[in-house]
Scaffold this active site. Sequence first.
Site, short mmCIF file in Angstrom:
data_model
loop_
_atom_site.label_atom_id
_atom_site.label_comp_id
_atom_site.label_asym_id
_atom_site.label_seq_id
_atom_site.Cartn_x
_atom_site.Cartn_y
_atom_site.Cartn_z
N GLU A 23 -0.44 -9.37 -0.24
CA GLU A 23 -1.87 -9.62 0.02
C GLU A 23 -2.68 -9.68 -1.27
O GLU A 23 -3.64 -10.45 -1.38
CB GLU A 23 -2.42 -8.53 0.96
N GLU A 76 4.86 -4.78 7.37
CA GLU A 76 4.12 -3.71 8.06
C GLU A 76 4.65 -3.43 9.46
O GLU A 76 4.68 -2.28 9.91
CB GLU A 76 2.62 -4.06 8.13
N ALA A 106 0.87 -1.17 0.00
CA ALA A 106 0.00 0.00 0.00
C ALA A 106 0.90 1.22 0.00
O ALA A 106 2.06 1.14 0.45
CB ALA A 106 -0.88 -0.01 1.23
N GLY A 113 0.74 -4.98 0.94
CA GLY A 113 -0.46 -5.10 0.10
C GLY A 113 -0.20 -5.85 -1.20
O GLY A 113 -1.13 -6.40 -1.79
N1 COA Z 1 4.59 3.18 -0.78
C1 COA Z 1 4.96 4.34 -1.33
N2 COA Z 1 6.08 4.49 -2.06
C2 COA Z 1 6.83 3.40 -2.22
C3 COA Z 1 6.51 2.16 -1.68
C4 COA Z 1 5.31 2.07 -0.93
N3 COA Z 1 4.91 0.93 -0.39
N4 COA Z 1 7.48 1.27 -2.01
C5 COA Z 1 8.36 1.95 -2.76
N5 COA Z 1 7.98 3.22 -2.89
C6 COA Z 1 8.65 4.31 -3.62
C7 COA Z 1 9.85 4.85 -2.88
O1 COA Z 1 9.46 5.79 -1.91
C8 COA Z 1 10.63 5.46 -4.03
O2 COA Z 1 10.01 6.68 -4.37
P1 COA Z 1 10.91 8.00 -4.67
O3 COA Z 1 11.82 7.59 -5.79
O4 COA Z 1 9.92 9.05 -5.05
O5 COA Z 1 11.68 8.27 -3.41
C9 COA Z 1 10.37 4.50 -5.18
O6 COA Z 1 9.18 3.80 -4.83
C10 COA Z 1 11.48 3.48 -5.37
O7 COA Z 1 11.68 2.81 -4.13
P2 COA Z 1 13.11 2.69 -3.40
O8 COA Z 1 12.87 2.48 -1.96
O9 COA Z 1 13.98 3.85 -3.78
O10 COA Z 1 13.68 1.37 -4.10
P3 COA Z 1 14.73 0.34 -3.48
O11 COA Z 1 15.10 -0.56 -4.59
O12 COA Z 1 15.79 1.05 -2.76
O13 COA Z 1 13.88 -0.48 -2.38
C11 COA Z 1 11.97 -1.70 -1.56
C12 COA Z 1 12.82 -1.29 -2.79
C13 COA Z 1 10.74 -2.42 -2.08
C14 COA Z 1 12.80 -2.63 -0.65
C15 COA Z 1 11.57 -0.45 -0.77
O14 COA Z 1 11.00 0.50 -1.68
C16 COA Z 1 10.58 -0.70 0.31
O15 COA Z 1 10.93 -1.20 1.36
N6 COA Z 1 9.28 -0.31 0.09
C17 COA Z 1 8.27 -0.38 1.09
C18 COA Z 1 7.76 -1.80 1.23
C19 COA Z 1 6.72 -1.88 2.33
O16 COA Z 1 6.99 -1.64 3.49
N7 COA Z 1 5.50 -2.24 1.93
C20 COA Z 1 4.41 -2.40 2.83
C21 COA Z 1 3.64 -1.15 2.96
S1 COA Z 1 2.34 -1.31 4.17
#
Ligand code: COA
Length: 258
Positions: A112, A132, A64, A109
């Site tokens: 999910e 989460e 999400a 999400g």
């Molecule tokens: N919500 C909003 N934005 C998200 C996102 C999410 N769940 N997951 C990734 N993004 C965005 C990042 O903020 C970034 O945006 P920006 O370039 O404007 O700063 C872009 O997507 C790329 O992500 P980034 O974190 O730079 O890539 P990465 O390769 O370094 O890491 C992940 C990849 C997936 C490990 C990391 O993005 C992450 O941990 N995301 C969140 C996952 C999460 O907790 N999901 C559950 C949410 S309840």
Amino acid sequence: MEVVQLEMKGGVAHITIDRQSKLNALNEVVLNELEQVFLDLKHNEEARVIVITGAGEKSFVAGADISQFPSMSPEEAHSFAKRGQAVFSIIESSSKPVIAAINGFALGGGCELALACHLRFASENAMFGQPEVKLGVIAGYGGTQRLPRLIGEGRALDLLLSGRMIKADEALQIGLINAVFPQVELLSKVEAYADLLMAQSPQAQALTLKAVYRGIDTTLSQGLDAEASAFRDVFKTEDRIEGATAFLERRPAKFKNR
Ligand code: COA
């Protein structure tokens, strides 16, 4: 549509979530469009199998959209969870088989969403998790319910309480996904599997899905009742006559979805 694309290839409806700058994270627009596309496909007679994937090579859906969280009140959070759950329930209750083609991160999400699909095929680079707790929140789009039902309570609690990410091979080993393929082969393997699904009776598949999900939701004896009812209903179809006749005539069945 802005971020959800639909492409028909033969009888397969390919849905792609395309918000690549945010790794296809789910916001209200994605949820609204996903809901709309599934409601449309319900009445689309050409669509026999539905495949959902994420755009790009990095992510299926990275969860999400976290940017919504800081300002969210508890009541808004309740509505937020209910909304995601409602859309995912529409997906799960599809009478046409839904396959998640998981081409990268399937986190929160995103995991999910994959759980709400009927089958899950992943590329070797896919990563799964319910992170989460790392954000100080919990899974809210069905993860606390569908994950233990699919992989068992102990394995689900491992993922839900630690927030750790697992690779596709471990996801396969614990039964979270059905199969793993090299990334370049993922869509062709999914399409080949979709062909296998399309060779079977659509009504028998719809009634199988109905009986299975009714059973998951209830006691064994009520589930068995649901199965017997579905078994009765499948005998109202023409395709069941074609299926048995084709077997006896030693030829492939030609189902008409009647
Ligand atoms: N919500 C909003 N934005 C998200 C996102 C999410 N769940 N997951 C990734 N993004 C965005 C990042 O903020 C970034 O945006 P920006 O370039 O404007 O700063 C872009 O997507 C790329 O992500 P980034 O974190 O730079 O890539 P990465 O390769 O370094 O890491 C992940 C990849 C997936 C490990 C990391 O993005 C992450 O941990 N995301 C969140 C996952 C999460 O907790 N999901 C559950 C949410 S309840």
